[in-house]
Design an enzyme around this catalytic site. Structure first.
Site, short mmCIF file in Angstrom:
data_model
loop_
_atom_site.label_atom_id
_atom_site.label_comp_id
_atom_site.label_asym_id
_atom_site.label_seq_id
_atom_site.Cartn_x
_atom_site.Cartn_y
_atom_site.Cartn_z
N GLU A 147 0.94 -1.16 0.17
CA GLU A 147 0.11 0.20 0.11
C GLU A 147 0.86 1.25 0.04
O GLU A 147 1.95 1.50 0.43
CB GLU A 147 -0.88 0.37 1.47
CG GLU A 147 -2.29 -0.67 1.21
CD GLU A 147 -3.39 0.15 0.30
OE1 GLU A 147 -2.75 1.16 -0.39
OE2 GLU A 147 -4.37 0.10 0.60
N ASP A 151 -4.37 4.81 6.33
CA ASP A 151 -4.82 5.94 7.02
C ASP A 151 -6.08 5.57 7.97
O ASP A 151 -5.55 5.14 9.14
CB ASP A 151 -5.52 6.74 5.81
CG ASP A 151 -6.05 8.21 6.27
OD1 ASP A 151 -6.22 8.60 7.48
OD2 ASP A 151 -6.31 8.99 5.60
N LYS A 179 -0.29 6.64 8.66
CA LYS A 179 -0.89 7.66 9.26
C LYS A 179 -1.59 6.99 10.51
O LYS A 179 -2.99 7.31 10.61
CB LYS A 179 -1.91 8.51 8.21
CG LYS A 179 -1.93 10.03 8.56
CD LYS A 179 -2.93 10.69 7.86
CE LYS A 179 -2.59 11.42 6.40
NZ LYS A 179 -3.66 12.25 5.78
N PHE A 200 -2.43 16.31 4.88
CA PHE A 200 -2.89 15.87 3.47
C PHE A 200 -1.71 15.76 2.67
O PHE A 200 -1.00 16.96 2.22
CB PHE A 200 -3.83 16.80 3.01
CG PHE A 200 -4.83 16.16 1.86
CD1 PHE A 200 -6.15 15.95 2.12
CD2 PHE A 200 -4.36 15.95 0.60
CE1 PHE A 200 -6.90 15.26 1.47
CE2 PHE A 200 -5.08 15.48 -0.39
CZ PHE A 200 -6.51 14.98 0.03
N VAL A 201 -1.26 14.56 2.34
CA VAL A 201 -0.10 14.44 1.43
C VAL A 201 -0.25 13.91 -0.01
O VAL A 201 -1.25 13.22 -0.25
CB VAL A 201 0.90 13.14 2.09
CG1 VAL A 201 1.46 13.92 3.39
CG2 VAL A 201 0.07 11.98 2.70
N ASP A 207 -2.50 10.91 -4.72
CA ASP A 207 -3.21 12.07 -5.51
C ASP A 207 -3.94 13.19 -4.71
O ASP A 207 -4.39 12.72 -3.36
CB ASP A 207 -3.79 11.60 -6.47
CG ASP A 207 -5.17 11.00 -5.93
OD1 ASP A 207 -5.38 10.34 -4.99
OD2 ASP A 207 -6.59 11.31 -6.59
N ARG A 213 0.21 12.69 -8.64
CA ARG A 213 0.69 11.49 -8.58
C ARG A 213 2.31 11.26 -8.96
O ARG A 213 3.15 10.75 -8.60
CB ARG A 213 0.13 10.48 -9.12
CG ARG A 213 -1.46 10.23 -8.76
CD ARG A 213 -2.02 9.08 -8.97
NE ARG A 213 -3.44 8.97 -9.15
CZ ARG A 213 -4.11 8.25 -8.02
NH1 ARG A 213 -3.32 7.97 -6.93
NH2 ARG A 213 -5.40 8.24 -8.14
#
Ligand code: PRP
Length: 236
Positions: A147, A151, A179, A200-201, A207, A213
């Site tokens: 992965e 999250d 995360k 928010f990465v 994306d 990306r």
């Protein structure tokens, strides 16, 4: 949703957890709901992103860590053949780099899932569905699920159940980013690239509304919450 009710809500939660200890009960704050909505392109945070403002992990840091992970996995699986399964689409950069550091006989597979599905189609009820399953038989084999990010853990929980139903000999999880702070379901992660804060990465496969990306690094995006009425379910 309403800060003034927080003590009452916490008391309610405590009672619920006492009554139903077997159920995983989580309190979602307004910020959590907005983040979850934004993740799938809805709600106020899903508009007007300011752009990738800050580099969280440089390309060099990522490459170094991916090499270390590859070496560790190679050591752990010595003498075995593995099935490497990537979860599309965010995983492409990580998977492509990681596999080149795996000195093992391996087969590459991909899984694709949908969180919502097409209206009237699979997943339309809001549940996670598999839209592209692995092609190879995995029964009795060692599976490494790859992965880009874990999250809430909801996707992984679903995928592990899905993969175990195919009766592999083992399933281990390798994620580039963890995360941890946002976890709702405890999920077993054997190989972890980086634990990251609740930001928010984007980049290196990840994306925001389909973009970013292709960045070679991982950056933090700061979406702007527009002023004015926020459309959310009524305050409780
Ligand atoms: C990302 C990631 C995981 C999932 C993790 O996929 O690749 O599959 O989110 O989130 P969770 O732990 O909260 O369930 P995303 O839905 O962004 O799709 P993508 O890989 O196509 O970008």
């Amino acid at each position: 949703m309403k800060q003034s009710l927080i003590t009452q809500k916490n008391r309610k939660l405590r009672h619920l957890r006492e009554l139903y200890p077997e159920i995983n009960i989580q309190l979602l704050y307004r910020r959590d709901i907005l983040r979850l909505l934004a993740k799938y392109g809805h709600g106020p945070l899903a508009v007007e992103p300011r752009g990738a403002e800050r580099v969280l992990l440089t390309a060099q840091q990522i490459q170094q860590r991916v090499q270390e992970l590859g070496e560790e996995i190679t050591r752990d699986y010595q003498g075995q053949e593995i099935v490497l399964i990537g979860v599309l689409r965010g995983v492409v950069c990580f998977m492509a780099d990681l596999m080149r550091h795996l000195d093992l006989p391996l087969q590459m597979e991909f899984l694709e899932i949908s969180h919502y599905g097409v209206e009237g189609g699979p997943g339309a009820g809001g549940e996670v569905t598999v839209t592209r399953d692995v092609q190879a038989a995995v029964e009795g084999r060692s599976v490494l699920l790859v992965e880009d990010i874990v999250d809430t853990g909801m996707t992984l929980q679903f995928l592990l159940r899905h993969l175990w139903s195919k009766r592999p000999a083992s399933v281990a999880v390798c994620t580039l980013l963890d995360k941890r702070v946002r976890r709702m379901h405890e999920v077993p992660i054997r190989y972890r690239g980086f634990e990251i804060p609740d930001e928010f990465v984007v980049g290196y496969g990840l994306d925001y509304q389909g973009l970013y990306r292709n960045l070679p690094h991982i950056g933090v995006l700061t979406p702007v919450e527009p002023k004015g009425k926020v459309l959310l379910p009524a305050d409780t």
